[in-house]
Structures are given as structure tokens and as C-alpha cells.
Motif scaffolding. Structure first.
Motif, PDB file in Angstrom:
ATOM      1  N   PHE A  24       1.605  -1.072  -0.037  1.00 26.77           N
ATOM      2  CA  PHE A  24      -0.148   0.121   0.020  1.00 26.77           C
ATOM      3  C   PHE A  24       0.778   1.023  -0.550  1.00 26.77           C
ATOM      4  O   PHE A  24       1.758   1.200   0.575  1.00 26.77           O
ATOM      5  CB  PHE A  24      -1.198  -0.168   0.953  1.00 26.77           C
ATOM      6  N   ALA A  26       0.401   4.287   0.722  1.00 26.21           N
ATOM      7  CA  ALA A  26      -0.434   5.949   1.496  1.00 26.21           C
ATOM      8  C   ALA A  26      -0.464   7.273   1.681  1.00 26.21           C
ATOM      9  O   ALA A  26       0.419   8.052   1.958  1.00 26.21           O
ATOM     10  CB  ALA A  26      -1.189   5.248   2.480  1.00 26.21           C
ATOM     11  N   THR A  31      -4.566   7.076  -1.897  1.00 25.37           N
ATOM     12  CA  THR A  31      -4.068   5.738  -1.270  1.00 25.37           C
ATOM     13  C   THR A  31      -4.524   4.632  -2.239  1.00 25.37           C
ATOM     14  O   THR A  31      -5.181   4.148  -3.195  1.00 25.37           O
ATOM     15  CB  THR A  31      -4.603   5.122  -0.042  1.00 25.37           C
ATOM     16  N   GLY A  59      -6.850  10.741  -0.060  1.00 22.73           N
ATOM     17  CA  GLY A  59      -6.033   9.531   0.974  1.00 22.73           C
ATOM     18  C   GLY A  59      -5.957   9.517   2.320  1.00 22.73           C
ATOM     19  O   GLY A  59      -7.072  10.456   2.703  1.00 22.73           O
ATOM     20  N   ILE A  60      -5.842   8.915   2.926  1.00 22.13           N
ATOM     21  CA  ILE A  60      -6.313   8.157   4.425  1.00 22.13           C
ATOM     22  C   ILE A  60      -6.109   9.352   5.333  1.00 22.13           C
ATOM     23  O   ILE A  60      -6.436   8.991   6.559  1.00 22.13           O
ATOM     24  CB  ILE A  60      -5.535   6.834   5.511  1.00 22.13           C
ATOM     25  N   PHE A  95       1.832  -1.775   4.311  1.00 19.61           N
ATOM     26  CA  PHE A  95       0.978  -0.758   4.753  1.00 19.61           C
ATOM     27  C   PHE A  95       1.875   0.781   4.795  1.00 19.61           C
ATOM     28  O   PHE A  95       2.553   0.566   6.224  1.00 19.61           O
ATOM     29  CB  PHE A  95      -0.097  -0.578   5.152  1.00 19.61           C
ATOM     30  N   ALA A  97       3.080   4.520   4.466  1.00 20.22           N
ATOM     31  CA  ALA A  97       2.400   5.537   4.652  1.00 20.22           C
ATOM     32  C   ALA A  97       3.462   6.694   4.233  1.00 20.22           C
ATOM     33  O   ALA A  97       4.365   6.160   4.713  1.00 20.22           O
ATOM     34  CB  ALA A  97       1.386   6.036   6.124  1.00 20.22           C
TER      35      ALA A  97
END
Length: 452
Positions: A24, A26, A31, A59-60, A95, A97
Motif C-alpha cells: 500500500f 498511502a 491511497t 488519502g487516508i 501498508f 504511509a
């Protein structure tokens, strides 16, 4: 039974392990999830194929904490649908970011990541590792983008390290630079270990120095300077679909293009510290140490340097080509073209309009990106850069570099090779010469058993 086991052992000798990796990204604007299929090759770097990538916006970091689970539903469905059932138990999910989450409040960011961990922990039968959900450093982002670039251009397999390609990338919230530097690197050092090779990199991420953050800063500066009334914005040109006036944070802005004044504001944002405050030397933006790359080193410029300049036809020798993945440019040529846009009363009359890319914002992004190269990162104006979005079928993403770095090189390196005897559930490690003998014996035994 013996025949099947011998066949399996022979296949393991000839073909290296295949597996999947899910990453991922992010980011600040959205994302993405990338699913890669990786095939190990004896004495070579792995073969990596992108199975699918999927993006959701925003985005998250722009989502509420309680909405994280529902936000990830489409991603988990895509992962389940695109990783074969017999690989799911062995497919790790990462994941990571980037800049948007780095800028978020620490407590809020950690609570969101805890929600992500909850989703991935319950995503059966995929293995779960808490440490695979985190905020990555900007230095990692730059370094893995460098790895992806040089993997796709086959420079990682080149014996001459001096031919590797440096990268400069600009997103919405940050900008990254990474390049190989032999000798002492006094700060922002990243050792990229790829297979049996080591690549000493200078890698740094300038947080807040992405195109969106730069525009936010300039508008905030103008609002502080002009407490009342309409604010004249020298970085916005006229003649666009969204009108001469526009609203930002309950204030009215008026486009009043002035190339020199806009450059002055950008350079005020991209400040350079005086020599007595720069240590270690040399410095780039502020007091950030940045050694000088080799003058002959090729640099790829990514993201904003490709898309914003392409949307405004600012690249060299590409005016009559509608669709392309790579183009060259020099800073001095791009500046001349941007200046013409600023001086034109209807600058975009010959360009296609796309609501996803407001052209006057794209013009600011292009000018800011070019000024960052010169006044920020200290590149000469006559230097030739290559703006790139894809190499072959692959886009250049740090996720590809991470997937390569995560590959298990013990399987197919020059020192040892693993033979996975799946029927017995074990792993044996043999030297290369021993492996060759075992393969030959296995092949002979299999052939004899078949003939019998």
C-alpha cells in the motif's frame, strides 16, 4: 510417489520460487495498492510483474478515524480477488504511509494505523505482521524510488555503478532526491543492498516542499500580508475556466500574473542558509546537507516534473506528440515557455482542458518545480533532465523498489540456492556446485524412473 518427489525436486532446481507481495502507498492525495508477482532467478535479480494497482481518493490522512475500515473495503476485496488462493497464506501485506501522514498529528496518525492493523489482522488467510504497517521515512521513499528506477533501466545489473541514474520526485506534500555517491556521505546516507551489491546513496525528502504545500504557503503568506480586501495573486494567470477571481479560506483572490514576483515568492519559500549556518557543507534548501552529484550523472525527474509539464507542453521536442512516457527538458527552456504563459492574456487557448488538472495550478506547479531544481537543489539551468512516468509497462513507484528489496535473495544468489522440497515441508541449502550435481543426479534419476 518417488517419481512425483523427484519431479518436484528437479523443478525446484531449474525454476526459482514464485510468490506475491502486496504494498500500500498511502500518500497525501490518495491511497494505492500494488500487487506484485515475483519470480526468483538464479544469479539474476528477480523478475517482478505488476498484477494490479488500484487508487482511492482522498488519502487516508483526510479520512476520519472511524471511517478507516470502510475506506479499506475495496482494497481488501481487490487483494482477495487478485492473489491466487494457494499463495494467500504466504503473501505479506505492507501498508506504508508517506508525506501526508508524516504531516498529520502524531496521535491521530497512530490511531488510524491501528485501525489499518485491525483490518489486515482480520484479513484471513493472509499472514499479519504489525511492523508492516507504519509511516515510512522520506529517505526510504527516495531510496526505493531510486531502486525502482535503476532496476527498470537495468542499471543495478551494470558493473559500472557510475552509470546509475539519480532521481528527483515531487508530490503534493514533499519532494525527494536520491543518487549514488561514492566516498563520504556526511548525512542522509542510505545503503541500498540489492542482491550481492551495495549502493551507497544520498537520499533526502524535503517535507512541506511538495507542490500543494508550496501553493498553500504562498497563499497563506499573501493572506497574512493583506489582511483585508481582495488579494492579488502573482502566481495565478488569467484566461482560465474558473474565472479571474477565486475563493481560498473565505478570502477572495484575484489573478494578477507577474512572473518575476511569483519567482521571488517561490525563492523566499525555497531559502538557502548563509554559509556560516551550513554545516556540514554543501547545503541545498535551508541548512540541509546535500553533496554535489557527478556532473555527468543522468537524472530522471518524476511525478510533477512529468505530468504538470506535459499538461502544459513544456517538455522539449514533444509538442506534436500527444501521448508519451518520457521526455527531455532543460531548465532554461522551460522557464522561457512558462514566461510566455504569464505574459499571454489567454495563455491556455490552445490546450485541452481537464477538470482534474486546473491549468493555472499546473502552471504554478511547473514553475515551482523548475525553481526547486535550480534555487533549491542547485542544478545548473543548462542541465538536461529526463521526465519519466513509465519504463516499459511499469510506472516508476517506490513500491516496486520496496518489493525488490523485500525479495528473498538467499533463494537465487551466487552463494547458495534453496531447494524447496514441498512434499517434505523442509528447506535445504546447498552451495552452487553441489546444487548443480544434485540437479543432474535428480534429472538422471527421474529419467531412469520414467523409462522404467
Amino acid at each position: 510417489m518417488l517419481k512425483n518427489l523427484l519431479l518436484l525436486a528437479f523443478i525446484s532446481c531449474v525454476f526459482c520460487k514464485e510468490y506475491y507481495t502486496v504494498v500500500f502507498d498511502a500518500g497525501s492525495s490518495g491511497t494505492r495498492v500494488y500487487i506484485y508477482k515475483i519470480k526468483q532467478r538464479i544469479n539474476l535479480l528477480p523478475e517482478i510483474k505488476l498484477v494490479i494497482n488500484h487508487k482511492e481518493t482522498p488519502g487516508i490522512d483526510d479520512k476520519n478515524i472511524e471511517d478507516v475500515e470502510s475506506y479499506l473495503e475495496s482494497f481488501t476485496r481487490i487483494i482477495k480477488d487478485n492473489v491466487p488462493d494457494n499463495f494467500k497464506k504466504f503473501t505479506k501485506i505492507h501498508f506504508l504511509a508517506t508525506a501526508g501522514m508524516r504531516l498529520s498529528k502524531k496521535t491521530e496518525a497512530h490511531r488510524k494505523l491501528d485501525r489499518v492493523r485491525k483490518v489486515l489482522r482480520n484479513l484471513k488467510p493472509f499472514p499479519y505482521d504489525k511492523s508492516n504497517v507504519r509511516i515510512m521515512s522520506g529517505e526510504e521513499e527516495g531510496a526505493y524510488t531510486w531502486v525502482a528506477t535503476n532496476y527498470l533501466t537495468k542499471q543495478l545489473e551494470n558493473a559500472n555503478k557510475s552509470q546509475t541514474i539519480g532521481i528527483v520526485e515531487m508530490g503534493g506534500a514533499s519532494s525527494q532526491i536520491a543518487f549514488l555517491k561514492e566516498g563520504n556521505i556526511l548525512a542522509n546516507f542510505f545503503q541500498a543492498q540489492i542482491g550481492l551489491k551495495q549502493f551507497p546513496l544520498y537520499s533526502h525528502s524535503y517535507l512541506h516542499y511538495g507542490k500543494d504545500k508550496a501553493l498553500e504557503w504562498i497563499r497563506s503568506y499573501l493572506m497574512r500580508k493583506h489582511k483585508k480586501g481582495i488579494i492579488e495573486d502573482p502566481c495565478m494567470v488569467e484566461g482560465t475556466d474558473d474565472g479571474k477571481e477565486f475563493r481560498v479560506a473565505n478570502r477572495t483572490f484575484k489573478a494578477k500574473p507577474n512572473y518575476e514576483e511569483c519567482v521571488r515568492l517561490i525563492n523566499y519559500f525555497i531559502y538557502e542558509a548563509p554559509d556560516d549556518r551550513c554545516y556540514p557543507t554543501p547545503c541545498a534548501i535551508g541548512t540541509t546537507y546535500q553533496p554535489k552529484p557527478d556532473e555527468n550523472m543522468k537524472f530522471y525527474t518524476l511525478a510533477t516534473f512529468f505530468w504538470s509539464l506535459k499538461n502544459l507542453k513544456l517538455h522539449d521536442q514533444r509538442e506534436n506528440v500527444k501521448d508519451y512516457d518520457q521526455a527531455t527538458f532543460t531548465i532554461e527552456n522551460v522557464k522561457q515557455k512558462i514566461r510566455k504563459y504569464f505574459n499571454d492574456s489567454d495563455p491556455f487557448k490552445e490546450l485541452e482542458r481537464n477538470p482534474k488538472f486546473p491549468l493555472r495550478k499546473e502552471l504554478f506547479s511547473s514553475l515551482y518545480a523548475i525553481e526547486l531544481l535550480t534555487d533549491g537543489l542547485n542544478f545548473k539551468e543548462d542541465r538536461v533532465f529526463t521526465a519519466v512516468s513509465k519504463i516499459g509497462d511499469h510506472s516508476i513507484d517506490w513500491t516496486l523498489g520496496l518489493a525488490l528489496r523485500l525479495a528473498d535473495f538467499k533463494i537465487c544468489d551466487q552463494k547458495s540456492t534453496q531447494i524447496h522440497l514441498l512434499k517434505q515441508g523442509g528447506t535445504l541449502i546447498f552451495p552452487s556446485v553441489g546444487l548443480l550435481l544434485i540437479c543432474l543426479i535428480t534429472a538422471y534419476a527421474f529419467t531412469k524412473n520414467t523409462l522404467l
